[in-house]
Enzyme design. Structure first.
Site, PDB file in Angstrom:
ATOM      1  CG  ASN A   1     -81.638  97.571 -60.092  1.00 18.44           C
ATOM      2  OD1 ASN A   1     -82.768  97.875 -59.733  1.00 18.44           O
ATOM      3  ND2 ASN A   1     -80.894  98.343 -60.890  1.00 18.44           N
ATOM      4  CD1 TRP A   2     -85.557  92.066 -59.349  1.00 23.03           C
ATOM      5  CD2 TRP A   2     -87.709  92.150 -58.726  1.00 23.03           C
ATOM      6  NE1 TRP A   2     -85.882  90.840 -58.837  1.00 23.03           N
ATOM      7  CE2 TRP A   2     -87.212  90.865 -58.440  1.00 23.03           C
ATOM      8  CE3 TRP A   2     -89.029  92.435 -58.401  1.00 23.03           C
ATOM      9  CZ2 TRP A   2     -87.991  89.856 -57.870  1.00 23.03           C
ATOM     10  CZ3 TRP A   2     -89.814  91.438 -57.826  1.00 23.03           C
ATOM     11  CH2 TRP A   2     -89.294  90.170 -57.571  1.00 23.03           C
ATOM     12  CE  LYS A   3     -81.608  97.483 -64.757  1.00 17.16           C
ATOM     13  NZ  LYS A   3     -80.768  98.018 -65.788  1.00 17.16           N
TER      14      LYS A   3
ATOM     15  CG  HIS B   1     -78.690 102.082 -61.381  1.00 17.27           C
ATOM     16  ND1 HIS B   1     -78.856 102.321 -62.728  1.00 17.27           N
ATOM     17  CD2 HIS B   1     -78.470 100.753 -61.260  1.00 17.27           C
ATOM     18  CE1 HIS B   1     -78.751 101.173 -63.381  1.00 17.27           C
ATOM     19  NE2 HIS B   1     -78.516 100.204 -62.513  1.00 17.27           N
TER      20      HIS B   1
ATOM     21  CD  GLU C   1     -81.009 101.607 -65.692  1.00 15.53           C
ATOM     22  OE1 GLU C   1     -81.868 101.424 -64.817  1.00 15.53           O
ATOM     23  OE2 GLU C   1     -80.510 100.684 -66.363  1.00 15.53           O
TER      24      GLU C   1
ATOM     25  CD  GLU D   1     -74.555  98.509 -61.770  1.00 14.11           C
ATOM     26  OE1 GLU D   1     -74.972  97.350 -61.848  1.00 14.11           O
ATOM     27  OE2 GLU D   1     -75.297  99.502 -61.777  1.00 14.11           O
TER      28      GLU D   1
ATOM     29  N   GLY E   1     -77.450  96.327 -69.272  1.00 16.09           N
ATOM     30  CA  GLY E   1     -78.585  95.975 -70.114  1.00 16.09           C
ATOM     31  C   GLY E   1     -78.245  95.802 -71.586  1.00 16.09           C
TER      32      GLY E   1
ATOM     33  CB  SER F   1     -74.263  92.418 -69.515  1.00 17.44           C
ATOM     34  OG  SER F   1     -75.038  93.422 -70.152  1.00 17.44           O
TER      35      SER F   1
ATOM     36  N   GLY G   1     -79.137  93.130 -62.952  1.00 18.60           N
ATOM     37  CA  GLY G   1     -80.391  93.723 -63.408  1.00 18.60           C
ATOM     38  C   GLY G   1     -81.283  92.674 -64.035  1.00 18.60           C
ATOM     39  N   GLY G   2     -81.314  92.639 -65.368  1.00 20.38           N
ATOM     40  CA  GLY G   2     -82.250  91.782 -66.092  1.00 20.38           C
ATOM     41  C   GLY G   2     -82.261  90.337 -65.634  1.00 20.38           C
TER      42      GLY G   2
HETATM   43  C1  PEP Z   1     -78.168  97.069 -63.268  1.00 20.42           C
HETATM   44  O1  PEP Z   1     -79.292  97.493 -63.512  1.00 20.42           O
HETATM   45  O2  PEP Z   1     -77.588  97.467 -62.259  1.00 20.42           O
HETATM   46  C2  PEP Z   1     -77.572  96.093 -64.172  1.00 20.42           C
HETATM   47  C3  PEP Z   1     -76.366  95.689 -63.936  1.00 20.42           C
HETATM   48  O3  PEP Z   1     -78.359  95.656 -65.229  1.00 20.42           O
HETATM   49  P1  PEP Z   1     -78.052  94.382 -66.185  1.00 20.42           P
HETATM   50  O4  PEP Z   1     -77.588  93.261 -65.313  1.00 20.42           O
HETATM   51  O5  PEP Z   1     -79.369  94.110 -66.844  1.00 20.42           O
HETATM   52  O6  PEP Z   1     -76.978  94.812 -67.156  1.00 20.42           O
END
Ligand code: PEP
Length: 247
Positions: free
Chosen positions: A7-9, A92, A94, A162, A168, A206, A227-228
């Protein structure tokens, strides 16, 4: 087969195609999971076209509930499909937080995804306060019950657990905590859906190259939503190839 989805957000300009290019060099060899990337909508069509034969499943990060209409700034599931997507993330945390998305809206978005022929990656997870007050299983159980539309099944829906406090932040639950939630979700899915035992349940929050193999080895974890660490080909490949180390 497990699924590792990036997930590049709201990260990524056109030069990010270079990261995909680097990833595809790795993906041309053997790997033990399906791979998806959900880039920003601005990049979706170009990446899906250019890397059509890479095996990467392209996805959106959100969709509207309507197929089209006067909804400035929104993108329908049909538009994502037309741009080359085969899946879309809905719910999600966010978006639940920043756009006040409810379980009912998430359910409608998942239904829209299915209408357009996309699979839906339905996200859920507890806040830190909910975990601290012992409500994790109740919260994720409610989100699961209320966020999956009629017609959801293993072929068109993926659940992503999640924990909000792990996204993040660099913090992750213990493997026992992950296992407890995934077992709870698995039991609820198996009870509700004929093929619930086969629905993928991803862990997200994470996930890094250093912890991926341990997390992916937890029972009922069928992959990850990343994500990241999905933004850099080297990190994302290291996570994907964790499936080579425990399968
Ligand atoms: C996400 O955005 O779904 C996520 C899990 O982010 P991260 O891996 O950066 O915690």
């Amino acid at each position: 087969m497990p699924l590792v989805a990036g997930n590049w957000k709201m990260y990524g300009l056109r030069r990010a195609a270079g990261e995909v290019e680097a990833l595809t060099r790795h993906l041309s060899g053997a790997h033990g999971c399906a791979v998806a990337i959900c880039p920003p909508a601005t990049l979706l069509a170009a990446l899906a076209d250019r890397f059509r034969d890479s095996g990467i499943i392209w996805g959106g990060q959100d969709c509207d509930v309507e197929p089209e209409g006067a909804h400035t700034g929104d993108i329908s599931a049909e538009m994502l499909a037309d741009a080359g997507a085969r899946t879309v993330i809905v719910g999600h945390s966010e978006r639940r937080r920043d756009h006040h998305e409810t379980d009912a809206l998430v359910r409608a978005k998942a239904r829209a995804a299915h209408r357009a022929g996309l699979s839906a990656i339905v996200c859920l997870g507890e806040t830190e306060a909910e975990r601290d007050s012992g409500r994790t299983l109740a919260v994720v159980g409610r989100q699961l019950a209320e966020s999956l539309p009629e017609g959801a099944g293993a072929a068109n829906t993926v659940v992503a657990y999640e924990p909000v406090w792990a996204i993040g932040t660099g913090r992750t639950p213990t493997l026992e905590q992950i296992g407890e939630v995934h077992a709870h979700l698995r039991a609820a899915l198996a009870e509700r859906l004929a093929d619930g035992a086969g629905m993928r349940i991803l862990y997200g929050g994470s996930v890094k190259p250093a912890n991926a193999a341990d997390i992916f080895a937890v029972p009922d974890v069928d992959g990850g939503l990343i994500g990241g660490a999905s933004l850099k080909a080297g990190d994302f490949w290291a996570i994907i190839s964790a499936y080579g180390t425990n399968r």
